[in-house]
Design a protein around this motif. Structure first.
Motif, PDB file in Angstrom:
ATOM      1  N   GLU A 607       0.901  -1.255   0.043  1.00 29.92           N
ATOM      2  CA  GLU A 607      -0.195   0.099   0.085  1.00 29.92           C
ATOM      3  C   GLU A 607       0.807   1.273  -0.088  1.00 29.92           C
ATOM      4  N   VAL A 608       2.028   1.288   0.783  1.00 37.97           N
ATOM      5  CA  VAL A 608       2.916   2.296   0.865  1.00 37.97           C
ATOM      6  C   VAL A 608       3.466   2.764  -0.530  1.00 37.97           C
ATOM      7  N   CYS A 609       3.982   1.616  -1.074  1.00 36.53           N
ATOM      8  CA  CYS A 609       4.786   1.837  -2.332  1.00 36.53           C
ATOM      9  C   CYS A 609       3.875   2.106  -3.354  1.00 36.53           C
ATOM     10  N   SER A 610       2.570   1.900  -3.355  1.00 32.02           N
ATOM     11  CA  SER A 610       1.576   1.988  -4.555  1.00 32.02           C
ATOM     12  C   SER A 610       1.262   3.575  -4.200  1.00 32.02           C
ATOM     13  N   VAL A 611       1.105   4.247  -2.951  1.00 31.54           N
ATOM     14  CA  VAL A 611       0.758   5.718  -2.901  1.00 31.54           C
ATOM     15  C   VAL A 611       1.911   6.411  -3.375  1.00 31.54           C
ATOM     16  N   LEU A 612       3.075   6.025  -2.932  1.00 33.28           N
ATOM     17  CA  LEU A 612       4.271   6.843  -3.136  1.00 33.28           C
ATOM     18  C   LEU A 612       4.675   6.710  -4.600  1.00 33.28           C
ATOM     19  N   ALA A 613       4.254   5.699  -5.290  1.00 37.03           N
ATOM     20  CA  ALA A 613       4.421   5.645  -6.727  1.00 37.03           C
ATOM     21  C   ALA A 613       3.644   6.568  -7.424  1.00 37.03           C
ATOM     22  N   ILE A 614       2.489   6.643  -7.150  1.00 43.39           N
ATOM     23  CA  ILE A 614       1.453   7.535  -7.646  1.00 43.39           C
ATOM     24  C   ILE A 614       1.859   9.137  -7.467  1.00 43.39           C
ATOM     25  N   PHE A 615       2.360   9.409  -6.335  1.00 45.88           N
ATOM     26  CA  PHE A 615       3.059  10.712  -6.122  1.00 45.88           C
ATOM     27  C   PHE A 615       4.245  10.854  -6.747  1.00 45.88           C
ATOM     28  N   THR A 616       5.159   9.935  -7.028  1.00 47.16           N
ATOM     29  CA  THR A 616       6.267   9.928  -7.771  1.00 47.16           C
ATOM     30  C   THR A 616       6.064  10.440  -9.361  1.00 47.16           C
TER      31      THR A 616
END
Length: 640
Positions: A607-616
């Protein structure tokens, strides 16, 4: 030409300067308006009026408005700095303070009025999109498009007052600055760059220490965790330490790192490295406070949205931990409708074509030092443990196994779990505790449970007769909410005394899902504002320094700096200024969510990687746009 025309011409002549201010203002209006469209939707008003949902959304709207005020105030302050020289010239030519205040007021109101109109129009265009998101998240049927009169009126009135206040405050930001300072603004020579080894080391230690505390949070008897708890609220301590470390990272440690790069001659003297490294040191030093604010705002946005997304995605697993069985019925000796209720429950499941497995267990109730506990035999527990995929146990005649009332309870903080012996039969039977379970076996809230040897179980005198525990495992249990509601009403209507206990996982799941989704919906709007604000602060600063950079690259082009080298140098600087706060904020977020991971007892990396990937992705797009526009302005000025 009258004064109003003069103010209008000032805005149009400085369109490039005020464009970002206009866009940031319009964006704030659009977010506020879009949220108001959901808040005043006819199909939501019945649900939200006077309810916790309604109050929560109204509070969120106020928070969005307050942050919009601070965001717009910062935006106008940033772009007024670009026009300081122009203001100084106007004052030299005889403009009075009263005329100056009126000019600033008119300019701000013109831009503010246009941004209100633009924000509402953009909000109307995307309102259907936000309503579809709201319908999905808030579980409200028929969230169709409507013409949001109330939202339009609230947005116009609210932001018109906001821009009036900002327009009245803006002259105060400039009034105290002397004319000579206005004329010299942007031409001050760069001061010598200094840094402190002590503060640099302190910043590094604070960051590492804060991360260490976050990693150890929830661990048993660790030095760092005990230190944080002794200092007070562990999360507050971690936040303060990491914030201090972040500030010193930009104001001291980053300057130290650049100084080390300079000392590496083979790298520093290579091509244009000397140009961007030496200039970057000044830019970071001058913008340390801004970079710190951007990092903190970004970290807040990332952490808030990630946390709320994680909570909304983990409602099902958390519900299963609270209620091990999807339907639970516990009958006592006083229950005269046990058979009727069980048949009604099974009839409803069969009627709606839900497949299920039924498990029956017996246990008794005991009183220990004025508190009530439930006692279950080893064999009955092992049957449930096998069904629920828990580890089985083997107990001697003098041994006991403790099961908490709630899942993921710390042994150190729970008197029941921390005891080494338990006394049953009014103190006549003492058993040694050999181990403790991490999760509950009975529904949370019912009580703590003690598991004993089968022979010991038969010798214990119960307060009441044996209680019968009916547990139902149901396929697709999340969809059984209508059944759970029907049985709740039926059982309440037919029962006159608390002779039985009834629990349904779908009841808790439905309530928690709605709450978590509402929080996610609100957090999404607020988090996006924080992230866009953080990105905009960097954009504002870049364009505040644009005139200075144009002169610098124009002079360098005269001594041989090529257009390709100019692009490379400016691109590296922009990339570092944009991505350094972003990367540091992402690291802060990952450690902060590590605390949430330890509290929930489950891995949250996906979940954390998914959210940070979107922001990236958003950050990369933002960088490409900013870099393209910035380089275009530099080229245009050099080739004039």
């Amino acid at each position: 030409m009258n004064f109003r025309q003069f103010a209008f011409n000032n805005v149009t002549r400085n369109a490039r300067t005020y464009l970002a201010y206009f866009l940031s203002s319009a964006f704030s209006v659009m977010i506020f308006f879009s949220f108001a469209v959901t808040l005043f939707h006819p199909n939501l008003s019945v649900v939200a009026e006077g309810s916790t949902m309604g109050l929560t959304m109204q509070t969120a709207e106020i928070i969005i408005f307050c942050f919009s005020f601070l965001f717009i105030l910062y935006s106008v302050n940033s772009f007024l700095k670009v026009r300081m020289k122009e203001f100084g010239m106007l004052m030299v030519l005889g403009m009075s303070k009263k005329q100056f205040n009126r000019l600033i007021f008119l300019e701000n109101m013109m831009i503010g009025s246009c941004s209100i109109v633009a924000g509402i129009i953009i909000g109307l265009v995307f309102s259907k999109f936000f309503l579809l998101i709201g319908e999905k998240i808030l579980s409200v049927n028929h969230f169709n498009f409507y013409f949001p009169v109330k939202a339009i009126i609230l947005t116009i009135v609210g932001f018109f007052i906001l821009f009036m206040i900002i327009s009245a405050l803006t002259p105060i930001l400039i009034r105290s600055t002397k004319i000579i300072e206005l004329l010299k603004r942007g031409k001050e020579p760069n001061r010598e760059i200094k840094f402190s080894w002590l503060l640099s080391v302190l910043g590094f230690v604070c960051l590492i220490g804060g991360y260490g505390l976050a990693l150890s949070f929830g661990g048993a008897n660790t030095f760092l965790n005990d230190l944080a708890e002794n200092l007070g609220n562990p999360m507050l301590v971690i936040t303060i330490i990491v914030s201090i470390g972040t500030y010193f990272f930009f104001s001291q440690l980053s300057i130290l790192m650049i100084d080390l790069f300079k000392k590496k001659q083979s790298f520093y003297m290579k091509k244009t490295n000397m140009l961007w490294i030496s200039d970057l040191a000044y830019r970071i030093r001058d913008n340390a406070r801004m970079l710190f604010i951007v990092t903190i705002l970004s970290a807040i946005a990332f952490t808030a949205i990630s946390s709320l997304y994680i909570l909304s995605q983990n409602v099902k697993s958390q519900t299963t931990k609270v209620f091990p069985y999807h339907f639970t019925y516990i009958a006592t000796s006083k229950d005269r409708q046990e058979g009727t209720h069980i048949k009604a429950l099974e009839r409803q499941l069969n009627k709606h074509h839900f497949s299920y497995k039924k498990h029956v267990t017996h246990f008794i109730k005991q009183e220990i030092n004025g508190s009530f506990y439930f006692v279950m035999s080893e064999s009955d527990y092992n049957k449930n443990a096998h069904i629920l995929h828990r580890k089985t146990i083997h107990l001697g005649k003098t041994e006991a196994y403790l099961i908490p009332n709630y899942p993921n309870v710390s042994v150190d903080k729970n008197p029941f779990l921390s005891q080494k012996t338990v006394s049953l039969n009014k103190g006549h039977l003492k058993l040694s505790v050999i181990d403790r379970a991490e999760g509950n076996i009975l529904p949370s809230g019912l009580g703590n449970t003690i598991i004993v040897n089968d022979k010991i179980m038969n010798s214990i005198t119960p307060i009441d007769d044996k209680m019968t525990y009916y547990g139902y495992q149901v396929k697709n249990w999340e969809k059984t909410y209508p059944i759970a509601q029907y049985l709740q009403k039926k059982f309440e209507r037919n029962s006159t005394a608390p002779s039985f206990y009834y629990f349904a996982s779908s009841d808790l799941y439905h309530a928690e899902k709605l709450t978590k989704n509402l929080m996610l919906y609100i957090g999404f709007f607020i988090g996006v504002i924080f992230f866009i604000a953080a990105a905009s602060f960097l954009y504002f600063r870049l364009y505040t320094d644009l005139n200075k950079e144009q002169e610098k690259y124009y002079n360098l082009s005269k001594v041989g700096l090529s257009e390709k080298e100019m692009k490379k140098t400016s691109t590296i600087q922009i990339a570092i200024l944009l991505f350094a706060p972003f990367v540091l904020a992402a690291i802060h977020t990952m450690f902060a969510l590590g605390v949430l991971e330890s509290m929930m007892g489950t891995s949250l990396r996906t979940e954390v990687c998914s959210v940070l990937a979107i922001f990236t992705v958003i950050e990369v797009i933002f960088f490409i746009v900013i870099r393209s526009r910035y380089v275009h302005h530099l080229k245009q000025y050099i080739n004039r």
